[in-house]
Design an enzyme around this catalytic site. Structure first.
Site, PDB file in Angstrom:
ATOM      1  N   GLY A 118       0.871  -1.186   0.000  1.00 11.66           N
ATOM      2  CA  GLY A 118       0.000   0.000   0.000  1.00 11.66           C
ATOM      3  C   GLY A 118       0.902   1.229   0.000  1.00 11.66           C
TER       4      GLY A 118
ATOM      5  CB  ILE B 174       3.293   2.653   4.759  1.00 12.82           C
ATOM      6  CG1 ILE B 174       2.380   3.764   5.295  1.00 12.82           C
ATOM      7  CG2 ILE B 174       4.557   2.557   5.600  1.00 12.82           C
ATOM      8  CD1 ILE B 174       1.759   3.474   6.656  1.00 12.82           C
TER       9      ILE B 174
ATOM     10  CB  SER C  67       1.720  -3.519   9.992  1.00 15.69           C
ATOM     11  OG  SER C  67       2.115  -4.722  10.635  1.00 15.69           O
ATOM     12  NE  ARG C  68      -2.883  -0.375  14.188  1.00 17.83           N
ATOM     13  CZ  ARG C  68      -2.425   0.744  13.623  1.00 17.83           C
ATOM     14  NH1 ARG C  68      -1.131   0.872  13.358  1.00 17.83           N
ATOM     15  NH2 ARG C  68      -3.234   1.743  13.344  1.00 17.83           N
TER      16      ARG C  68
ATOM     17  CD  GLU D 172       1.386  -0.477  20.050  1.00 15.41           C
ATOM     18  OE1 GLU D 172       0.784   0.573  19.762  1.00 15.41           O
ATOM     19  OE2 GLU D 172       1.830  -1.277  19.206  1.00 15.41           O
TER      20      GLU D 172
ATOM     21  CG  HIS E 201       2.106   2.659  17.461  1.00 18.39           C
ATOM     22  ND1 HIS E 201       1.040   1.811  17.592  1.00 18.39           N
ATOM     23  CD2 HIS E 201       1.919   3.265  16.260  1.00 18.39           C
ATOM     24  CE1 HIS E 201       0.249   1.907  16.538  1.00 18.39           C
ATOM     25  NE2 HIS E 201       0.771   2.792  15.699  1.00 18.39           N
TER      26      HIS E 201
HETATM   27  C1  DGY Z   1      -1.648   4.700  11.826  1.00 20.33           C
HETATM   28  O1  DGY Z   1      -1.762   5.699  11.107  1.00 20.33           O
HETATM   29  O2  DGY Z   1      -2.375   3.721  11.706  1.00 20.33           O
HETATM   30  C2  DGY Z   1      -0.604   4.770  12.897  1.00 20.33           C
HETATM   31  O3  DGY Z   1      -0.380   3.550  13.465  1.00 20.33           O
HETATM   32  C3  DGY Z   1      -0.960   5.800  13.938  1.00 20.33           C
HETATM   33  O4  DGY Z   1      -0.145   6.908  13.785  1.00 20.33           O
END
Ligand code: DGY
Length: 330
Positions: free
Chosen positions: A157, A159, A238-239, A268, A287
């Protein structure tokens, strides 16, 4: 005329607040600590719109308790904290902020990649602790060469693409896997598409850029880590739950991979006594992928514009559920 009421769940850039205040009655959560689910529910009970943060859980009980809500504007690209189908079912527009944060987040993915490869944090700490007694030694502090290596991207995507482009600047070969193949980007940048197993097996650096969904939960677990090179470095921007933390800890301690750069965790914040924080081959950040002044300001302004557009019954600049436009007649 009805002046809409808006709740903003964190302090944001003042110019974004000013913009909102011109058209709406505004209340802002005053603390740095996020509101509890109960407080959030209370705060959103009578408002027409809310500007929210990734840590605010927007679920059925909250939506049930906020019958006037017309628009939710998230200051982030990730939407995993929001029950999007439920919001859509209730005709609530959901705004978000892709694009404006992609370059800053990719810069930091590269900072993690370089830091983990060349042992930047580990050696910085070593110097500060007074361990530097021999000025130079050919065999000291050896790390992995970044230039000329292979960068694997999972999720091409906004990023992921910016991270891959930075890899080209380091003469890296880019292989990627994404939900949808991107032949135009392959032609423009020379990226190679591959199935996940090949990306895992061939990457010297593997950078994750998928959203967190039920399909990507623990996308990287024991099985996947065992397919990676023992010299590979994993970067997660990402997460946290996209990676199985227990499996990653095993991989890093048993030498299935060489290192990791992590901006996100599960849970987190990661507790300070978590065993993964004791490993020298892990570089950690709290994060902060998009946390440059410019990006965060642009995110806040875009979120404010999304919010106001939704309140006026107009299309949002960035909308996560544009399928609502037709039924809302906009
Ligand atoms: C997002 O944009 O999803 C980031 O993790 C928060 O800044």
């Amino acid at each position: 005329m009805h002046r809409p009421r808006v709740y903003v769940t964190r302090q944001i850039f003042p110019d974004a607040l000013d913009l909102i205040e011109k058209s709406a009655g505004l209340e802002v959560w005053p603390d740095d600590e996020p509101p509890t689910p109960e407080k959030l529910q209370e705060a959103l009970a009578d408002v027409d719109g809310a500007l929210i943060n990734v840590m605010d859980r927007i679920d059925v009980p909250l939506l049930d308790a906020a019958p006037n809500l017309k628009v939710l504007s998230q200051v982030a690209v990730g939407l995993d904290n929001i029950d999007l189908p439920e919001a859509t079912k209730r005709g609530i527009l959901v705004g978000y902020t892709p694009g404006v944060l992609a370059k800053a987040t990719a810069d930091l993915a590269f900072a993690l990649l370089l830091a983990a490869a060349r042992r930047v944090v580990e050696s910085d700490k070593w110097v500060r602790e007074g361990n530097w007694k021999i000025s130079h030694h050919p065999m000291f502090w050896l790390g992995s060469e970044v230039n000329g290596s292979t960068l694997g991207i999972i999720g091409l995507g906004g990023i992921g693409l910016e991270t891959a482009k930075r890899g080209l600047g380091f003469d890296m070969k880019i292989i990627y896997h994404s939900r949808t193949r991107k032949p135009d980007l392959e032609a423009e940048y020379g990226f190679e598409y591959a199935e996940p197993d090949r990306v895992l097996a061939e990457s010297d650096f593997l950078s994750l850029h998928v959203p967190l969904t039920p399909e990507t939960h623990h996308y990287i677990g024991e099985k996947q880590l065992k397919k990676m090179k023992p010299t590979a470095i994993l970067v997660n921007m990402s997460r946290g739950p996209v990676v199985d933390t227990g499996a990653l800890y095993k991989a890093l301690t048993k030498g299935w991979i060489a290192g990791a750069g992590l901006d996100v965790f599960d849970p987190e914040p990661i507790p300070a006594d978590h065993p993964i924080l004791r490993l020298d081959n892990v570089v950690v950040l709290p994060h902060i992928g998009s946390a440059s002044i410019r990006s965060r300001r642009e995110m806040c302004l875009l979120a404010a514009r999304n919010l106001l557009a939704g309140l006026k019954g107009e299309r949002l600049e960035q909308c996560a559920n544009p399928e609502l436009y037709e039924s809302l007649g906009i």
